[in-house]
Motif scaffolding. Structure first.
Motif, short mmCIF file in Angstrom:
data_model
loop_
_atom_site.label_atom_id
_atom_site.label_comp_id
_atom_site.label_asym_id
_atom_site.label_seq_id
_atom_site.Cartn_x
_atom_site.Cartn_y
_atom_site.Cartn_z
N PRO A 75 0.85 -1.18 0.07
CA PRO A 75 -0.12 0.08 -0.19
C PRO A 75 0.68 1.27 -0.01
CG PRO A 75 -0.68 -1.47 1.65
CD PRO A 75 0.74 -1.95 1.10
N ASN A 135 10.12 7.57 4.68
CA ASN A 135 10.25 8.13 5.87
C ASN A 135 9.45 9.63 5.45
OD1 ASN A 135 10.71 8.18 8.77
ND2 ASN A 135 12.92 9.36 7.92
N LYS A 144 6.31 10.93 7.47
CA LYS A 144 5.63 10.54 8.26
C LYS A 144 4.11 10.85 9.24
CE LYS A 144 8.03 6.71 9.68
NZ LYS A 144 9.65 6.96 10.25
N GLY A 145 3.97 12.39 8.00
CA GLY A 145 2.98 12.92 8.81
C GLY A 145 1.58 11.84 8.13
N ARG A 153 5.15 6.45 4.73
CA ARG A 153 5.88 5.64 6.10
C ARG A 153 7.53 4.84 6.10
NH1 ARG A 153 3.62 7.43 10.10
NH2 ARG A 153 4.59 5.54 10.88
N ASP A 154 7.57 4.50 5.32
CA ASP A 154 8.28 3.09 5.65
C ASP A 154 9.28 3.72 5.44
OD1 ASP A 154 7.20 2.67 8.02
OD2 ASP A 154 6.80 -0.10 7.92
N GLU A 155 9.42 3.50 3.68
CA GLU A 155 10.57 3.88 2.48
C GLU A 155 10.71 4.62 2.04
OE1 GLU A 155 11.52 1.03 1.19
OE2 GLU A 155 10.36 -0.37 2.37
N TRP A 181 2.94 2.41 3.34
CA TRP A 181 3.75 2.47 4.07
C TRP A 181 4.78 1.90 3.24
CZ3 TRP A 181 2.72 1.54 8.54
CH2 TRP A 181 2.21 0.76 9.88
N ILE A 213 0.21 15.66 3.48
CA ILE A 213 0.34 16.64 4.67
C ILE A 213 1.13 17.61 4.26
CG2 ILE A 213 0.42 15.60 6.31
CD1 ILE A 213 -1.63 17.70 6.22
N ASN A 214 2.43 17.12 4.34
CA ASN A 214 3.92 17.54 4.60
C ASN A 214 4.44 17.81 3.36
OD1 ASN A 214 4.38 14.88 6.69
ND2 ASN A 214 4.78 16.01 7.36
N LYS A 251 -0.66 9.39 8.06
CA LYS A 251 -0.43 7.88 9.19
C LYS A 251 -1.11 6.82 8.74
CE LYS A 251 0.74 10.97 11.83
NZ LYS A 251 1.95 11.25 12.15
N TYR A 252 -1.26 5.67 9.89
CA TYR A 252 -1.80 4.15 9.90
C TYR A 252 -3.51 4.34 11.02
CZ TYR A 252 -2.58 -0.53 10.67
OH TYR A 252 -2.95 -1.93 11.03
#
Ligand code: FES
Ligand code: FES
Lengths: 746, 152
Positions: free
Chosen positions: B19, B29, B31-32, B25-27, B22, B71-72, B34-35
């Motif tokens: 998805p 980075n 982080k704004g 967020r994880d690849e 992820w 969002i960022n 959210k899960y």
């Protein structure tokens, strides 16, 4: 006087923790302040005056040890210090600090003592003092029970004033100007000629001084900040995606973990097959943990995917497998040997009921999940001489103990970094997820492990709000309510929660019928009994704890009796309310809502009043029965917290509490089948959504002499006010939550 | 595969069905984003693809066929988007965890519907859960943002 005062003197109940009696400690020991933990790593030229303020040549840092779950306490703590320190927002940094007994919560005892909040008698007040002392000796640092503002209100202003006066002394030493000629403003000491010495420039000199202890707090009329609208310090980051929560912690070299534990909570893991999972991309390790298995992978999604690919053989649940059996156990608990306590018996209820019961009914509340939007998570690094933990938590010192017990370290070796929390509602009082992360990290010493629960795991391993039933009756005469008799049966949430933390809880549990026994009405014949159901599914404190259920029971019953009497629901409540502060709350909500005004067709209003955490709160709700179901139009709320610290945040928290209470009352429950929660994600337990949200009008009253927190008190009246309003609009009396089992909502 | 996120091109080496959430967020980075639920029930993961709000938890990365805005990338402290400004003015956030998604959803609504009715707002925003119950402030903030955007 009611019988509540006759308590078991040797049992101290602390809302969330309890200690058996006989603890001896002298006044001296209790009065001695703890050492200031900020002195431990104090750099040269830095000054600290108390555990809450530290200043060096570069910056001022204010320590607010209470955890922030969204209630805005990080801001409020800083504002209370800044009020007396004369420093402006933007001129200081904030920190949650490190766990320390110096940060013991002075107010947490208030709601655990078995006295009504209206009881200011000698024995009630001395019990509160004893309990407070006990919490101090335990160094109980906690955020919960709406106690952060009561705990902070005086002591943080004192901390600010102490720092201010010491800085003035430092400025006097440097300038030769007497302290009495110095003023403070904008983070600086101001000399008579108008020149300024910034606090940061005074740090070196202040560090040489003993903190000034002779201080006088300002009068409310002099407050710059308290009571005025403030912009929360976290509002900018939370509006731009730049706030970092526990789930966003990014430690160099961290691996990502997911767990699946037995969804029959507390049941055993008999075996598993992880062959498929092992082969999945990014999977590094599969390790056993208590009651389940963890997958370690190179990102969160891969860890969750692989964990879900494992086939498990789970043992049975240590509680009844089917929901019906939970209810049967509750229903069977209204018996003498399960009587936890008869909390109250005013007048003579049996005699009052002898002439006939006006109502004779039964109520139910379900298990409900906390389900904060940020799923549970924790990042842990275990090294041989140290454990580092990053997560958002409400009880830091207990967290240190729990983690240390897993890894074999001393609690002092656990370095805890508290994080902003994406909600909690009580879920982040729990330790299981942190302990699981520590178990994994302990098997991979030297590598930081970030554990993230999937939403499904979060639901499956929520410790929900306890279920409960109540049986109620009463009598009416000449248009008045003259008797009320309520028996509540519930498992002890405090026992369940503290049991998991290894603490035993003697004595009756105030929370079993909180919201009922402690109602401040003066009903001539009134009896409140609490029956303890043996532990069923494990449960935990859920925003407003016992009052979330007891308030629904008691106020629904009172409403039924008032209708039987043919009286006006608001007027009769006001007539029965002798407690002045509470009566004014009821009067205020009547005025705000223009109670009694003509309403459109199919529209009705209900009122409810519940006191919880020392805050009398009344709500009026208006609903319309439409073709698509019940629509909640408007809600009016009046609550008395003594002093409203920030009117904007107060309004936001009250609205949020009402929405939380209404959403769950409408459509949320956890039920068990085959030992597992049947609800796995938000589709199954939604709460309120935007299109269902009413307009909510809020008024904070300040008649009470004690300053209280507003995080929880708006929740308990919401459910009964809604059920009462539905009755007014439809004639249908619903005695069971969630209400959607009986009626549709738009 | 290649992804353009917040104006920057990234090369990512991930499964097709990972998805977007992820990957962000994880690849990458970011982080704004959210899960919250992973099943399109909460809206916390909402981002824009070519200006349209989507649930990144339900969007496989291989299906992303346009520029992603998070969002960022929408705005930042000091250079906020009008919707973010309105969120600050109304002090919407409590825990704030849902607000990235709420703001992205609102920004998408307002670019389609510059002058939304109450019903438009309810319709567009009802997929976004707020467990803290900030809905009254979200409503007010959307209206303020609409005025700001219309007045440029
Ligand atoms: S995380 Fe995507 S909708 Fe909830
Ligand atoms: S502000 Fe907490 S979930 Fe919306």
């Amino acid at each position: 006087m009611n019988k509540v005062g006759k308590i078991a003197r040797r049992t101290f109940l602390i809302g969330a923790a309890a200690v058996a009696g006989g603890v001896a400690f002298g006044v001296y020991k209790v009065r001695t302040p703890f050492d200031n933990p900020l002195e431990n790593d104090l750099a040269d030229g830095s000054a600290t005056f108390n555990p809450w303020v530290i200043i060096d040549s570069e910056k001022v840092t204010l320590i607010g040890p209470h955890g922030d779950k969204g209630q805005g306490i990080a801001h409020a703590q800083a504002a209370l210090i800044a009020e007396e320190l004369d420093i402006e927002f933007g001129q200081f940094e904030t920190s949650f600090g490190k766990p320390d007994k110096a940060y013991w919560n002075r107010a947490m005892a208030d709601d655990g003592v078995p006295f009504m909040f209206t009881d200011k008698s000698f024995s009630a007040e001395s019990m509160r003092t004893v309990m407070g002392g006990l919490l101090k000796l335990l160094g109980m640092q906690g955020t919960g029970g709406s106690s952060s503002i009561p705990d902070s209100f005086v002591k943080l202003r004192e901390a600010g004033a102490m720092a201010r006066e010491t800085l003035k002394l430092a400025a006097s030493n440097l300038s030769g100007v007497p302290v009495s000629d110095l003023k403070t403003a904008n983070g600086a000491v101001v000399l008579p000629d108008g020149s300024e010495l910034a606090y940061t420039a005074l740090a070196g000199e202040a560090a040489k001084l003993d903190p000034v202890r002779e201080i006088k707090l300002r009068e409310p009329s002099e407050w710059r900040l308290i009571g005025k609208p403030m912009q929360r310090l976290d509002i900018m980051s939370k509006s731009t995606g730049t706030m970092n929560y526990g789930i966003d912690v990014d430690v160099d070299g961290a691996v990502h973990a997911a767990v699946v534990c037995n969804p029959r909570q507390g049941g055993a893991l008999n075996g598993y097959d992880a062959d498929a999972a092992k082969e999945m991309r990014g999977v590094q390790k599969i390790v056993d943990v208590s009651g389940g298995v963890a997958v370690v992978a190179d990102n969160t999604w891969r860890a969750i995917q692989a964990a879900q690919a494992i086939e498990f053989d789970w043992g049975p649940a240590p509680y009844p497998a089917e929901q019906d059996d939970h209810w049967a156990e509750v229903a069977a608990s209204f018996v003498e040997d399960r009587l936890d306590k008869e909390w109250r018996h005013d007048g003579d209820v049996d005699q009052a009921l002898a002439g006939g019961k006006a109502v004779d009914v039964e109520y139910r509340v379900p298990y409900v999940a906390h389900a904060p939007l940020e799923p549970l998570n924790a990042t842990v690094l275990v090294e041989d001489d140290k454990v580092t933990v990053w997560t958002g938590h409400q009880i830091p010192r207990m967290l240190q103990q729990q983690v240390a017990a897993v890894t074999g370290h001393d609690p002092e070796q656990v370095d805890f970094h508290n994080q902003f929390m994406g909600g909690s509602f009580g879920h982040r009082l729990e330790f299981e997820h942190v302990k699981l992360a520590a178990e994994v990290a302990n098997q991979m010493r030297g590598t930081p492990v970030k554990l993230t629960y999937s939403r499904e795991e979060d639901f499956a391993h929520d410790f929900p709000r306890h279920i409960g039933m109540a049986r109620g009756s009463g009598a009416v005469q000449d248009g008045k309510v003259v008797a009320v008799d309520l028996s509540v049966a519930m498992p002890s949430v405090i026992n369940s929660q503290m049991g998991r933390a290894g603490l035993s809880v003697p004595g009756p549990d105030t929370q079993i019928s909180a919201g009922a026994w402690n109602n401040p009405y003066s009903i001539p014949n009134s009896r409140m009994r609490a029956y303890r159901v043996p532990e069923l599914a494990p449960t935990s404190s859920w925003r407003s704890v016992g009052a979330s259920a007891g308030g629904f029971f008691f106020d629904s019953l009172l409403d039924e009796l008032i209708h039987e009497a043919g009286a006006d629901p608001l007027a009769e409540r006001i007539r029965l309310m002798q407690h002045d502060v509470s009566r004014k709350v009821l009067e205020a909500v009547g005025e705000m809502s223009n109670w009694g005004s003509a309403l459109p067709a199919n529209t009705g209003r209900g009122v409810a009043f519940v006191e919880s955490f020392g805050v009398p709160t009344a709500e009026v709700i208006e609903v319309t029965n439409t073709e698509d179901g019940i629509r909640i139009n408007k809600v009016w709320v009046a609550a008395d917290v003594g002093t409203v610290v920030d009117p904007i945040n107060f309004e936001n928290l009250v609205q949020g509490g009402v929405i939380f209470g209404l959403g769950h009352a409408m459509n949320s429950e956890i039920t068990y089948s085959d030992g597992m929660a049947e609800q796995a994600n938000y589709w199954d337990a939604e709460g309120m959504r935007m299109h269902q949200c009413p307009e909510i009008f809020v008024k904070g009253l300040e008649n009470s002499t004690s300053v209280r927190g507003i995080g929880e008190p708006p929740v308990p009246p919401a459910a009964p006010a809604l059920a009462n309003a539905i009755f007014a609009a439809t004639g249908q009396r619903i005695r069971e939550l969630p209400l959607y089992k009986h009626i549709d909502f738009v | 595969m290649q992804l353009v996120v917040d104006g920057k091109r990234h090369e990512v080496d991930v499964e097709d069905d990972m998805p977007l959430l992820w990957v962000l967020r994880d690849e990458l980075n970011i982080k704004g984003v959210k899960y919250g639920c992973g099943v399109a029930a909460c809206g916390a993961c909402t981002v824009h693809i070519d200006g349209v709000a989507v649930r990144s938890c339900q969007t496989s990365v291989s299906d992303v066929d346009g520029e992603v805005t998070t969002i960022n990338g929408l705005g930042a402290p000091g250079a906020m988007h009008a919707v973010q400004e309105a969120w600050v003015e109304h002090q919407v956030a409590q825990c704030g965890y849902c607000q990235s998604g709420q703001i992205m959803q609102a920004a998408s609504l307002l670019s389609d519907t510059p002058n939304p009715t109450d019903e438009d707002i309810d319709d567009a925003m009802s997929g976004n859960l707020c467990r803290c119950g900030t809905y009254p402030r979200i409503r007010a903030a959307v209206k303020t943002a609409a005025v700001k955007l219309r007045e440029g």
